[in-house]
Enzyme design. Structure first.
Site, PDB file in Angstrom:
ATOM      1  N   HIS A  48       0.873  -1.183   0.017  1.00 51.04           N
ATOM      2  CA  HIS A  48      -0.155   0.045   0.125  1.00 51.04           C
ATOM      3  C   HIS A  48       0.800   1.130   0.255  1.00 51.04           C
ATOM      4  O   HIS A  48       2.058   1.215  -0.073  1.00 51.04           O
ATOM      5  CB  HIS A  48      -0.831  -0.038   1.228  1.00 51.04           C
ATOM      6  CG  HIS A  48      -0.144  -0.114   2.443  1.00 51.04           C
ATOM      7  ND1 HIS A  48       0.440   0.798   2.962  1.00 51.04           N
ATOM      8  CD2 HIS A  48      -0.185  -1.088   3.440  1.00 51.04           C
ATOM      9  CE1 HIS A  48       0.911   0.369   4.177  1.00 51.04           C
ATOM     10  NE2 HIS A  48       0.719  -0.821   4.555  1.00 51.04           N
TER      11      HIS A  48
HETATM   12  P1  TYD Z   1      -1.591  -2.844   7.493  1.00 51.90           P
HETATM   13  O1  TYD Z   1      -1.270  -1.566   7.573  1.00 51.90           O
HETATM   14  O2  TYD Z   1      -2.429  -3.242   6.199  1.00 51.90           O
HETATM   15  O3  TYD Z   1      -0.354  -3.966   7.611  1.00 51.90           O
HETATM   16  P2  TYD Z   1       0.999  -4.001   6.922  1.00 51.90           P
HETATM   17  O4  TYD Z   1       1.229  -2.672   6.015  1.00 51.90           O
HETATM   18  O5  TYD Z   1       1.923  -3.992   7.946  1.00 51.90           O
HETATM   19  O6  TYD Z   1       1.023  -5.297   5.932  1.00 51.90           O
HETATM   20  O7  TYD Z   1      -2.503  -3.176   8.612  1.00 51.90           O
HETATM   21  C1  TYD Z   1      -3.231  -4.896   8.951  1.00 51.90           C
HETATM   22  C2  TYD Z   1      -4.447  -4.486   9.753  1.00 51.90           C
HETATM   23  O8  TYD Z   1      -3.906  -3.774  11.015  1.00 51.90           O
HETATM   24  C3  TYD Z   1      -5.359  -3.737   9.018  1.00 51.90           C
HETATM   25  O9  TYD Z   1      -6.603  -4.268   9.257  1.00 51.90           O
HETATM   26  C4  TYD Z   1      -5.477  -2.514   9.847  1.00 51.90           C
HETATM   27  C5  TYD Z   1      -4.978  -2.772  10.950  1.00 51.90           C
HETATM   28  N1  TYD Z   1      -4.166  -1.821  11.806  1.00 51.90           N
HETATM   29  C6  TYD Z   1      -4.599  -0.866  12.968  1.00 51.90           C
HETATM   30  O10 TYD Z   1      -5.670  -1.277  13.278  1.00 51.90           O
HETATM   31  N2  TYD Z   1      -3.952  -0.101  13.513  1.00 51.90           N
HETATM   32  C7  TYD Z   1      -2.666  -0.003  12.922  1.00 51.90           C
HETATM   33  O11 TYD Z   1      -1.919   1.281  13.725  1.00 51.90           O
HETATM   34  C8  TYD Z   1      -2.112  -0.560  11.913  1.00 51.90           C
HETATM   35  C9  TYD Z   1      -0.649  -0.255  11.363  1.00 51.90           C
HETATM   36  C10 TYD Z   1      -2.950  -1.399  11.150  1.00 51.90           C
END
Ligand code: TYD
Length: 132
Positions: A48
């Site tokens: 992302h």
């Molecule tokens: P995501 O940012 O997509 O993870 P990564 O980029 O590390 O693979 O987040 C994964 C899940 O966690 C998504 O459902 C949102 C949740 N999340 C939170 O609730 N709070 C946060 O601070 C973060 C980073 C993610």
């Protein structure tokens, strides 16, 4: 532009110490900290970009690769030192993979979590970057 920030290291025979102060050691105030751990081999995280949020990512333990993409060029950083941080500004696609076993990926973020700040569709991100 992404840059590797060489964090201050206080070397000590008792163990080294590194500190990070928002707006002075890194270019933003820290509003949120999160970390990835117990990552199974072969996992890919990220996938992302953020509209406004800036981040710094540090390999607190072990190693992993961060591929960043500004919509035109890709570059991969191998992270394996707890005193190097990769600064990632907004509007930069990122993927994190090649996690070593037991690795811990620390993320310092300039904003609290909001899903509205994410672009999760690469083609949409690429088209927005290239039209502006
Ligand atoms: P995501 O940012 O997509 O993870 P990564 O980029 O590390 O693979 O987040 C994964 C899940 O966690 C998504 O459902 C949102 C949740 N999340 C939170 O609730 N709070 C946060 O601070 C973060 C980073 C993610």
């Amino acid at each position: 532009m992404c840059t590797i920030i060489n964090l201050k290291k206080i070397s000590d025979p008792r163990g080294n110490l590194t500190y990070i102060e928002g707006k002075s050691d890194i270019p933003f105030e820290i509003k949120r900290v999160y970390y990835l751990y117990d990552v199974p081999g072969g996992s890919v995280r990220g996938g992302h970009a953020h509209k406004d949020l800036h981040q710094m990512i540090i390999a607190m333990s072990g190693s992993f690769d961060i591929t960043v993409d500004d919509g035109n060029k890709r570059f991969t950083y191998h992270m394996n030192r707890s005193y190097y941080g990769l600064y990632i500004p907004n509007m930069m696609w990122r993927e994190i993979d090649n996690f070593s076993s037991g690795s811990v990926c620390l993320v310092l973020a300039s904003e609290i979590y909001t899903e509205d700040d994410y672009y999760r569709d690469y083609n949409l991100f690429k088209s927005l970057v290239n039209e502006s």
